[in-house]
Design an enzyme around this catalytic site. Sequence first.
Site, PDB file in Angstrom:
ATOM      1  N   HIS A 123      41.198  16.909 -51.672  1.00 39.94           N
ATOM      2  CA  HIS A 123      40.627  15.540 -50.867  1.00 39.94           C
ATOM      3  C   HIS A 123      39.201  15.542 -50.884  1.00 39.94           C
ATOM      4  O   HIS A 123      38.704  14.346 -50.835  1.00 39.94           O
ATOM      5  CB  HIS A 123      41.268  15.421 -49.716  1.00 39.94           C
ATOM      6  N   HIS A 188      33.931  17.264 -36.856  1.00 36.61           N
ATOM      7  CA  HIS A 188      35.244  17.266 -36.651  1.00 36.61           C
ATOM      8  C   HIS A 188      35.816  18.940 -36.280  1.00 36.61           C
ATOM      9  O   HIS A 188      34.927  19.800 -36.987  1.00 36.61           O
ATOM     10  CB  HIS A 188      36.078  16.630 -37.764  1.00 36.61           C
TER      11      HIS A 188
END
Length: 275
Positions: A123, A188
């Site tokens: 991804h 993150h």
Amino acid sequence: MAELVGIYAASHTPVMLNFPDAIPGEDRDAIFAAFKDMGRRIAESRPDTVIVISDDHVHNFFFNNFPAFCIGAAESYQTPVEHWLKAEKQVLPGNAALGAHLLGEALQNGFDPSFSIELVLDHGALTPLLLAGLVPHVQIVPLLVNCVQPPLPTMRRCVDWGKFLRKAITRFDASKRIAILATGGISHDIATPRMGMVNEEFDRQFLANLGSGNTDTIVEHATSHVAAAGNGAEEIRNWLIGHGAAAGAQFESLYYKAVSKWYTGIGLAQWKVKG
């Protein structure tokens, strides 16, 4: 010599594809529009090939072999490797000649990357390309950077890689137009109790530092504060390669929003190289 026609950076997260409705529609539409705008900018520069700087999320590499840098040198790349990613299986066209050129130039200039002609991309590479509308319209060359498993390449080394990359591009086929897309970050955390916490202060300072163009400030802040931004923030190394390749070109932040339900600080940017 080949022409470097654009340098861009964008966050990547599988959540954008898997759970688009986890955030308010207004925010989702704005983020997807920002990706489309970036794709338009890239397409308007008419690149023959996009060098996609990303990282492997323990799919192609593992503890038995985890290179700091790996150059793809294949004619095509299957993607996505994740069976759970909500994206159609497809084959992205590669530029084996450019990949081989970058490998040879690296070895002649003090860099020792790995290479592969069998990468299956995840991804990290696919999501930004897909959301930007660039699939399957451009050839790609992946440059995978270890942002996952310590020991990691230093922030300074990644800037040096960018400087090298720019020089290597100029020594490629003179008729070609090359763009760079650095993907990853910004703040993150993955698979920790902090997952879902976004460090907006870090993100905005990182973007401001890139805007200043001061490499020492950028590297010092990134090195000293990345741990406070989460394990996924280590992917800012990919942005630093873009900074190094920009050679002082003006940085422009195109979009930023802290999106806790997508677990990520979503940022998109470009360096205004002349192309």
